[in-house]
Every structure is written in structure tokens, then in C-alpha cells.
Design an enzyme around this catalytic site. Structure first.
Site, short mmCIF file in Angstrom:
data_model
loop_
_atom_site.label_atom_id
_atom_site.label_comp_id
_atom_site.label_asym_id
_atom_site.label_seq_id
_atom_site.Cartn_x
_atom_site.Cartn_y
_atom_site.Cartn_z
N HIS A 49 0.80 -1.23 0.00
CA HIS A 49 0.00 0.00 0.00
C HIS A 49 0.84 1.28 0.00
CE1 HIS A 49 -3.40 -2.48 0.12
NE2 HIS A 49 -3.57 -2.61 1.41
N HIS A 54 -9.67 1.78 0.86
CA HIS A 54 -9.62 0.58 1.70
C HIS A 54 -10.75 0.57 2.74
CE1 HIS A 54 -7.81 -2.87 3.65
NE2 HIS A 54 -6.74 -2.80 2.87
N ASP A 62 -8.19 -13.05 0.66
CA ASP A 62 -7.37 -11.85 0.51
C ASP A 62 -6.68 -11.96 -0.84
OD1 ASP A 62 -6.05 -9.48 0.84
OD2 ASP A 62 -4.68 -10.18 2.41
N GLU A 118 -11.70 -3.74 -2.89
CA GLU A 118 -10.75 -2.72 -3.35
C GLU A 118 -10.56 -2.84 -4.87
OE1 GLU A 118 -7.14 -3.07 -0.81
OE2 GLU A 118 -8.42 -4.49 0.29
#
Length: 363
Positions: free
Chosen positions: A110, A186, A258, A325
Site C-alpha cells: 500500500h 480501503h 485476501d 478494493e
């Protein structure tokens, strides 16, 4: 007469460096409202009516600046310069190797530890703020070499909320030197309301038939993998928890979902298309995610552990929310076979994502 959308700002404390932080409230005038902070561009609240008329905050937020300044899993934040992971925090562009601080199992996550989620953005009403939509423009200049990324990058992010309750994020950026860019938001969603249990009973549908399997460090293994016959098949709506504990190495390593799903292609680049549908049978709320991006990272709050809570002190437990996202693929700067994230001088980076609530009957 139906009230018009409105945009109002108010102080919200100070950032760790003493910079004043403001909270901007976008109100549709018809039941939906959102709060956005200039610190990290954070969506700290998104209040949406249920079919019964009850209104709940459907994103996980924190009580105040003290909590947002402390370590937290990117609640509601704008992510940049590069959302998701870059392997070993290293990429080569035009023959020059660049290094981004590695923060997650040896990988850059990120945009690095002082990414856009830790900056105070300049906020002001957007030029199109008015009677049709409340619109907030956030601006940030990221200097050449910021977190190891080349080029001075000027970023504009516009949050808007229209009369129908559609909450949109419009991302734009320009650079004076070749760089890589992958911006996203996010937010953690729980359509039953933040802190109202887990989302394992929410149903999820993804407009995708392939995803990116990853290593134990969450870096893509490479080729796309079909979802058919696997726990990653959400082509038809399924409860998130239906197969989250299946005997699958990918799920076991991540503690849940994820992963990045590859969205069904569309004819023209930059065209909005539906990426996901999320529904909560209990509250009756439904949300659709529309985007111009090629991928969507689905994260099921696998590391939430009850240690963080919102303003009402309700703890955020494991799987207490899901992140959707929209973005380019992880590690794209090192994967020439993936859609490019390179931005060059004279070009404009522009993507858009919309969160729509089809259960609403707003006038």
C-alpha cells in the site's frame, strides 16, 4: 420539495505532525450520507438506510484522530502510490531500479509506511459540487522519490454523493517523470452496520471467472487461475462464509479471502462495469460496486481481532467486514503480462469506482 445534496466541513483534530485535519460531510438529501477526513482521505462513515428505514453506518470507522493516528488496518483510507503489494519492495522502470520500504512479510504494501493513507490532503468543494451531487475534491502532491517512487505526482481524488445515494470515487493523477500508480480505497463494509457481527452470512457475487493465486507472502504466483470448481467461484451469489474454511492452501495461508479477482473484460478501456454485488439478508441492504479497473481485491477482515472498535465501542471481530478494493493487479510493475500501471509525463491517470445501493427507493 426534495432536499438538495449538501457538503459541509468541520475541524477534526490534528495529525501527528500538528497539521489540522477536517471532516467533510456529504449528504445526499435523501437518506445517505458520508464523512471523509482530510487525513488519509479516509471514509470514516457511510450511513445508508435499510428497506425498513433504519439507518446504519456500513463502514468500519474509529472514534477520533488519536485512533486514526495509531496503527490500524487502513480503515477507509486512500491508498497510494501503489495499492496492494510490490514484491520485495523493488521494481525496474526504464532501466532504473527503485526501492519501496517493505512493510509486509518482506513486501511493499500500500505504498509504504508513509503512503497516502498517512498524509493530510487539501480538501475543498469540487467544481461540480451542487444541487445534483455533493462533491469533495482532495489534492496531494507526492514529491519525486516519495517512498522510493520516481517523479513528482499530483493527485486529485473526488468523492461525490448524488441524490440517488450513489457514492463515487474519481481518481486522477499526473507526473513529471515515468512512475507507477495504483490508487484505491480501503473501506471495510458490513451492510448490517459496523460492529454488528461478522459478514460471513453476506452474499457476494463477483463478475469474474478467474483470480490470482498468491504465495505465502501474498505475491501473485503468476498466471490467472479459473475459479470454477474452487472456493473462489463467486460467479453466482454465495454466502461469504460458505467455503471460507474449505481445505484450500490459498484460504489457509491467508486465513480467509485476501485475493485479487480478474474482472470480466469490457470493450473500451475506462468503461464502468459492475464488479461486485454484496447483500445482507438480515438488514435487506444491497450494494453494487462498479469500476473502470481491471481487478478487485476481496479481503474478509481476516486479522481483525476485537482490539479496535468504533465510536459506539462495539469491537470489530474477525471477519467483521469485507473490503472490495478496485485496482490494478498486485505486483504489476514486475509483471509485464499484467495490465500496465506505468504513468508517463503528458498522460493522465484516471479511474472511477461507484458504490450503488439498489435496495433504495430514493426520489
Amino acid at each position: 420539495m426534495t432536499p438538495h445534496p449538501t457538503l459541509t466541513g468541520s475541524p477534526f483534530g490534528t495529525a501527528p505532525d500538528g497539521t489540522p485535519v477536517h471532516r467533510w460531510r456529504l449528504d445526499s438529501g435523501s437518506g445517505v450520507s458520508a464523512d471523509v477526513l482530510t487525513f488519509g482521505g479516509i471514509v470514516s462513515s457511510l450511513r445508508v438506510p435499510a428497506p425498513t428505514g433504519s439507518v446504519d453506518d456500513i463502514v468500519l470507522g474509529l472514534p477520533g484522530m488519536a485512533e486514526y493516528s495509531a496503527p490500524n488496518p487502513y480503515f477507509g483510507a486512500l491508498i497510494g502510490r501503489y495499492g496492494n503489494r510490490i514484491a520485495h519492495g523493488e521494481f525496474t522502470l526504464d532501466g532504473e531500479t527503485h526501492h519501496v520500504p517493505a512493510t509486509d512479510r518482506g513486501q511493499a504494501l500500500h505504498g509504504g509506511p508513509a503512503g497516502f493513507h498517512r498524509r493530510v490532503w487539501k480538501g475543498a468543494p469540487a467544481p461540480d459540487n451542487g444541487s445534483d451531487a455533493a462533491a469533495l475534491r482532495l489534492e496531494l502532491r507526492s514529491a519525486d522519490g516519495d517512498m522510493g517512487f520516481p517523479g513528482t505526482l499530483d493527485v486529485q481524488v473526488t468523492y461525490s454523493l448524488d441524490r440517488d445515494g450513489t457514492f463515487a470515487i474519481d481518481y486522477r493523477a499526473r507526473t513529471d517523470r515515468a512512475t507507477v500508480v495504483n490508487l484505491t480505497n480501503h473501506s471495510y463494509f458490513n451492510l448490517a452496520g459496523a460492529g454488528h457481527g461478522d459478514v460471513l452470512g453476506h452474499t457476494l457475487e463477483l463478475d469474474s471467472d478467474a483470480y490470482l493465486p498468491v504465495t505465502a507472502e501474498a505475491i501473485p504466483l503468476g498466471p490467472l487461475a479459473p475459479t470454477a470448481g474452487t472456493p473462489f467461484d463467486f460467479r453466482a451469489a454465495r454466502p461469504i462464509g460458505e467455503r471460507i474454511e474449505a481445505k484450500d492452501d490459498q484460504l489457509t495461508a491467508a486465513g480467509g479471502y485476501d485475493h485479487c479477482w480478474v474482472l470480466v473484460p469490457v470493450a473500451a478501456r475506462g468503461t464502468l462495469r459492475r464488479a461486485a454485488r454484496l447483500a445482507d439478508p438480515g438488514s435487506g441492504r444491497r450494494m453494487e460496486v462498479w469500476t473502470t479497473e481491471p481487478g478487485i481485491q476481496v479481503y474478509t477482515g481476516n486479522t481483525l481481532d476485537g482490539s479496535l472498535a468504533g465510536a459506539d465501542a462495539k469491537p470489530y471481530e474477525r471477519h467483521g467486514a469485507v473490503c472490495l478494493e478496485t485496482q490494478h493487479f498486485p505486483d504489476s510493475p514486475n509483471r509485464p503480462e499484467y495490465p500496465s500501471t506505468v504513468l508517463r509525463p503528458g498522460e493522465e491517470y484516471h479511474t472511477r469506482t461507484e458504490f450503488r445501493f439498489p435496495h433504495l427507493t430514493l426520489s
